[in-house]
Design a protein around this motif. Sequence first.
Motif, PDB file in Angstrom:
ATOM      1  N   ASP A  48      25.691  89.528  16.278  1.00 19.38           N
ATOM      2  CA  ASP A  48      24.474  88.960  15.700  1.00 19.38           C
ATOM      3  C   ASP A  48      23.524  90.035  15.187  1.00 19.38           C
ATOM      4  N   LYS A  66      15.287  85.668  15.299  1.00 21.57           N
ATOM      5  CA  LYS A  66      15.583  85.038  14.014  1.00 21.57           C
ATOM      6  C   LYS A  66      15.085  85.887  12.850  1.00 21.57           C
ATOM      7  N   GLY A 121      27.249  80.946   8.729  1.00 18.51           N
ATOM      8  CA  GLY A 121      26.457  79.958   9.446  1.00 18.51           C
ATOM      9  C   GLY A 121      26.498  78.595   8.788  1.00 18.51           C
ATOM     10  N   ASP A 126      29.941  75.920  15.373  1.00 19.39           N
ATOM     11  CA  ASP A 126      29.840  76.899  16.446  1.00 19.39           C
ATOM     12  C   ASP A 126      31.200  77.104  17.129  1.00 19.39           C
ATOM     13  N   TYR A 141      26.609  76.138  12.002  1.00 21.01           N
ATOM     14  CA  TYR A 141      25.876  76.498  13.218  1.00 21.01           C
ATOM     15  C   TYR A 141      24.562  77.213  12.947  1.00 21.01           C
ATOM     16  N   ALA A 142      24.316  77.623  11.685  1.00 27.65           N
ATOM     17  CA  ALA A 142      23.064  78.323  11.366  1.00 27.65           C
ATOM     18  C   ALA A 142      22.790  78.182   9.873  1.00 27.65           C
ATOM     19  N   HIS A 146      21.691  83.671   8.292  1.00 34.29           N
ATOM     20  CA  HIS A 146      21.653  83.765   9.754  1.00 34.29           C
ATOM     21  C   HIS A 146      23.042  83.632  10.398  1.00 34.29           C
ATOM     22  N   LYS A 148      26.766  84.953  11.807  1.00 33.02           N
ATOM     23  CA  LYS A 148      27.159  86.050  12.687  1.00 33.02           C
ATOM     24  C   LYS A 148      28.437  86.705  12.164  1.00 33.02           C
TER      25      LYS A 148
END
Length: 215
Positions: A48, A66, A121, A126, A141-142, A146, A148
Amino acid sequence: MSLKRASIIIILILLIDQVSKVYIKTHFELGEDFPVVSWFHIAFIENDGMAWGAKLSDFFTFISDKSSKLILTLFRIVAVIGIGFWLVDVTKKKKSKTLIFAISIIFAGALGNIIDSVLYGLLFSDSHMQVATFLPEDGGYAGVFHGKVVDMLHFPIWNGVLPEWLPFIGGKYFSFFDPVFNVADVAISTGIGILIVFNKKAFKDAPKTETPHSE
């Protein structure tokens, strides 16, 4: 080396990097570890932040996780744009093949990790306690910027207690090599290594052609 050849190298590295990441993301749960041989494992983790999992918020406590992620992703984009302009410039000036090759693989690696940060994301669900779904119906998931970075290459070559006779670290448990990384990281590290080890060859000016003097 021409810009066309450099582009082919970049595309090949990007394909290998992204295919490996998509495969891991859609076949492994987060934290899953598959030993290929004793010294090489496929170990799925997500990064991250920066190298070694560090975050800007670890150093600047007033920045949220964030915001830290957004700043890092934007910085990576600016950096890769700069590397891209550098690559175009050195190919136009017909600099050494060593320099052009090194910049090309650094660019490919940086771009590969940016794709994760910007798009993953949105593209994947996820991976926690489940295998991720590509383009999930209920969204990723984002948000954009953002995502990963997917890492999976792990080389636990040796671990154990160090000999007592070693100063300072003798008798302590030691593990080599702990970091988990990806193809993009390998490309970046290799490119930087080439620039350091073969510095003189990489930055050597092309021989000047003498213009004949008129009698």
